[in-house]
Design a protein around this motif. Structure first.
Motif, PDB file in Angstrom:
ATOM      1  N   THR A  17       0.907  -1.191   0.103  1.00 45.59           N
ATOM      2  CA  THR A  17      -0.172   0.125   0.078  1.00 45.59           C
ATOM      3  C   THR A  17       0.883   1.162  -0.037  1.00 45.59           C
ATOM      4  O   THR A  17       0.654   2.184  -0.421  1.00 45.59           O
ATOM      5  N   PHE A  18       2.035   1.366   0.696  1.00 45.25           N
ATOM      6  CA  PHE A  18       2.778   2.389   0.738  1.00 45.25           C
ATOM      7  C   PHE A  18       3.345   2.679  -0.543  1.00 45.25           C
ATOM      8  O   PHE A  18       3.732   3.766  -1.008  1.00 45.25           O
ATOM      9  N   LEU A  19       4.090   1.434  -1.243  1.00 47.54           N
ATOM     10  CA  LEU A  19       4.530   1.472  -2.546  1.00 47.54           C
ATOM     11  C   LEU A  19       3.626   1.946  -3.610  1.00 47.54           C
ATOM     12  O   LEU A  19       4.182   2.779  -4.574  1.00 47.54           O
ATOM     13  N   LYS A  20       2.521   1.636  -3.585  1.00 49.35           N
ATOM     14  CA  LYS A  20       1.563   2.037  -4.441  1.00 49.35           C
ATOM     15  C   LYS A  20       1.336   3.414  -4.455  1.00 49.35           C
ATOM     16  O   LYS A  20       1.225   4.206  -5.714  1.00 49.35           O
ATOM     17  N   GLY A  21       1.407   4.350  -3.234  1.00 48.01           N
ATOM     18  CA  GLY A  21       1.274   5.732  -3.357  1.00 48.01           C
ATOM     19  C   GLY A  21       2.696   6.333  -3.613  1.00 48.01           C
ATOM     20  O   GLY A  21       2.605   7.351  -4.094  1.00 48.01           O
ATOM     21  N   ALA A  22       3.618   5.811  -2.916  1.00 51.10           N
ATOM     22  CA  ALA A  22       4.916   6.642  -2.981  1.00 51.10           C
ATOM     23  C   ALA A  22       5.725   6.252  -4.416  1.00 51.10           C
ATOM     24  O   ALA A  22       6.176   7.287  -4.973  1.00 51.10           O
ATOM     25  N   ALA A  23       5.746   5.228  -5.129  1.00 52.80           N
ATOM     26  CA  ALA A  23       6.497   4.936  -6.159  1.00 52.80           C
ATOM     27  C   ALA A  23       5.684   4.332  -7.330  1.00 52.80           C
ATOM     28  O   ALA A  23       6.367   3.783  -8.356  1.00 52.80           O
ATOM     29  N   ASN A  24       4.250   4.362  -7.188  1.00 52.18           N
ATOM     30  CA  ASN A  24       3.590   3.774  -8.259  1.00 52.18           C
ATOM     31  C   ASN A  24       3.837   2.504  -8.844  1.00 52.18           C
ATOM     32  O   ASN A  24       4.020   2.040  -9.877  1.00 52.18           O
ATOM     33  N   THR A  25       3.885   1.777  -7.613  1.00 51.82           N
ATOM     34  CA  THR A  25       4.281   0.204  -7.925  1.00 51.82           C
ATOM     35  C   THR A  25       3.109  -0.524  -7.111  1.00 51.82           C
ATOM     36  O   THR A  25       2.626  -0.296  -6.154  1.00 51.82           O
ATOM     37  N   VAL A  26       2.977  -2.006  -8.043  1.00 50.27           N
ATOM     38  CA  VAL A  26       2.057  -2.885  -7.482  1.00 50.27           C
ATOM     39  C   VAL A  26       2.491  -4.102  -7.210  1.00 50.27           C
ATOM     40  O   VAL A  26       3.458  -4.601  -8.210  1.00 50.27           O
ATOM     41  N   LEU A  27       2.289  -5.063  -6.161  1.00 45.74           N
ATOM     42  CA  LEU A  27       2.577  -6.098  -5.987  1.00 45.74           C
ATOM     43  C   LEU A  27       1.751  -7.042  -6.235  1.00 45.74           C
ATOM     44  O   LEU A  27       0.432  -7.249  -6.100  1.00 45.74           O
ATOM     45  N   PHE A  28       1.940  -8.228  -6.989  1.00 44.31           N
ATOM     46  CA  PHE A  28       1.396  -9.447  -7.346  1.00 44.31           C
ATOM     47  C   PHE A  28       1.907 -10.678  -6.861  1.00 44.31           C
ATOM     48  O   PHE A  28       3.201 -10.899  -6.942  1.00 44.31           O
ATOM     49  N   VAL A  29       0.888 -11.762  -6.707  1.00 42.52           N
ATOM     50  CA  VAL A  29       1.502 -13.326  -6.497  1.00 42.52           C
ATOM     51  C   VAL A  29       1.078 -13.652  -7.746  1.00 42.52           C
ATOM     52  O   VAL A  29       0.233 -13.473  -8.502  1.00 42.52           O
ATOM     53  N   VAL A  30       2.336 -14.528  -8.396  1.00 44.75           N
ATOM     54  CA  VAL A  30       2.355 -14.832  -9.689  1.00 44.75           C
ATOM     55  C   VAL A  30       2.703 -16.180 -10.075  1.00 44.75           C
ATOM     56  O   VAL A  30       3.229 -16.975  -8.850  1.00 44.75           O
ATOM     57  N   ASP A  31       2.497 -16.851 -11.207  1.00 41.96           N
ATOM     58  CA  ASP A  31       2.833 -18.401 -11.339  1.00 41.96           C
ATOM     59  C   ASP A  31       4.343 -18.446 -10.844  1.00 41.96           C
ATOM     60  O   ASP A  31       5.033 -17.694 -11.611  1.00 41.96           O
ATOM     61  N   SER A  32       4.672 -19.692 -10.420  1.00 38.16           N
ATOM     62  CA  SER A  32       6.057 -19.618 -10.302  1.00 38.16           C
ATOM     63  C   SER A  32       6.977 -20.033 -11.323  1.00 38.16           C
ATOM     64  O   SER A  32       8.047 -19.910 -11.644  1.00 38.16           O
ATOM     65  N   ARG A  33       6.424 -20.453 -12.626  1.00 41.86           N
ATOM     66  CA  ARG A  33       7.006 -20.625 -13.711  1.00 41.86           C
ATOM     67  C   ARG A  33       6.794 -19.410 -14.686  1.00 41.86           C
ATOM     68  O   ARG A  33       7.881 -19.393 -15.806  1.00 41.86           O
ATOM     69  N   ILE A  89      -3.521   1.317 -10.879  1.00 42.07           N
ATOM     70  CA  ILE A  89      -4.385  -0.008 -10.841  1.00 42.07           C
ATOM     71  C   ILE A  89      -5.260   0.220  -9.744  1.00 42.07           C
ATOM     72  O   ILE A  89      -4.821   0.278  -8.561  1.00 42.07           O
ATOM     73  N   GLU A  90      -6.604   0.234  -9.724  1.00 45.48           N
ATOM     74  CA  GLU A  90      -7.608   0.566  -8.735  1.00 45.48           C
ATOM     75  C   GLU A  90      -7.788  -0.855  -8.167  1.00 45.48           C
ATOM     76  O   GLU A  90      -8.637  -1.546  -8.920  1.00 45.48           O
ATOM     77  N   PHE A  91      -7.880  -1.147  -6.966  1.00 40.72           N
ATOM     78  CA  PHE A  91      -8.351  -2.313  -6.364  1.00 40.72           C
ATOM     79  C   PHE A  91      -9.495  -2.255  -5.262  1.00 40.72           C
ATOM     80  O   PHE A  91     -10.609  -2.765  -5.708  1.00 40.72           O
ATOM     81  N   PHE A  92      -9.296  -1.555  -4.273  1.00 37.48           N
ATOM     82  CA  PHE A  92     -10.371  -1.146  -3.322  1.00 37.48           C
ATOM     83  C   PHE A  92     -10.831   0.425  -3.296  1.00 37.48           C
ATOM     84  O   PHE A  92     -11.708   0.514  -2.375  1.00 37.48           O
ATOM     85  N   GLU A  93     -10.540   1.150  -4.176  1.00 33.03           N
ATOM     86  CA  GLU A  93     -10.825   2.501  -4.137  1.00 33.03           C
ATOM     87  C   GLU A  93     -12.330   2.592  -4.641  1.00 33.03           C
ATOM     88  O   GLU A  93     -12.772   1.901  -5.261  1.00 33.03           O
ATOM     89  N   GLY A  94     -13.277   3.288  -3.748  1.00 33.60           N
ATOM     90  CA  GLY A  94     -14.532   3.849  -3.981  1.00 33.60           C
ATOM     91  C   GLY A  94     -15.581   2.846  -3.180  1.00 33.60           C
ATOM     92  O   GLY A  94     -16.663   2.613  -3.439  1.00 33.60           O
ATOM     93  N   VAL A  95     -14.767   1.785  -2.363  1.00 32.41           N
ATOM     94  CA  VAL A  95     -15.558   0.680  -1.606  1.00 32.41           C
ATOM     95  C   VAL A  95     -16.210   1.450  -0.384  1.00 32.41           C
ATOM     96  O   VAL A  95     -15.314   2.160   0.334  1.00 32.41           O
TER      97      VAL A  95
END
Length: 95
Positions: A17-33, A89-95
């Motif tokens: 959440t901090f990185l999203k606001g400060a550095a315009n960065t988003v984290l994802f869990v992705v497939d290991s391959r 990328i908006e995930f929970f904004e406006g809820v």
């Protein structure tokens, strides 16, 4: 690999959440391959944004025990995706 199979879920933590606001960065869990190019393509096509940088890392599984039995949680892969200035990328904004 299918683009829908690359991204598993967004990683929502205090740090992300901090990185999203400060550095315009988003984290994802992705497939290991999945590699960095597949992650960037999946994010660009899924969310209609421009990706400037992708960093990936393999997270090892934690060991857990129940009594004398010791088990291991499965490992997973994390992707840190930096977006172009102005894109978001908006995930929970406006809820």
């Amino acid at each position: 690999m299918n683009l829908c199979d690359v991204l598993k879920r967004p990683l929502i933590t205090e740090k992300s959440t901090f990185l999203k606001g400060a550095a315009n960065t988003v984290l994802f869990v992705v497939d290991s391959r999945a590699n960095k190019n597949e992650v960037a393509d999946a994010v660009e096509k899924s969310f209609k944004v421009k990706v400037t940088d992708v960093r990936t890392m393999n997270m090892p599984g934690k060991s857990k025990r129940r009594g004398r039995t010791v088990g291991l949680r499965p490992g997973w892969k994390k992707a840190i995706v930096t977006l172009k200035e102005g894109d978001k990328i908006e995930f929970f904004e406006g809820v």
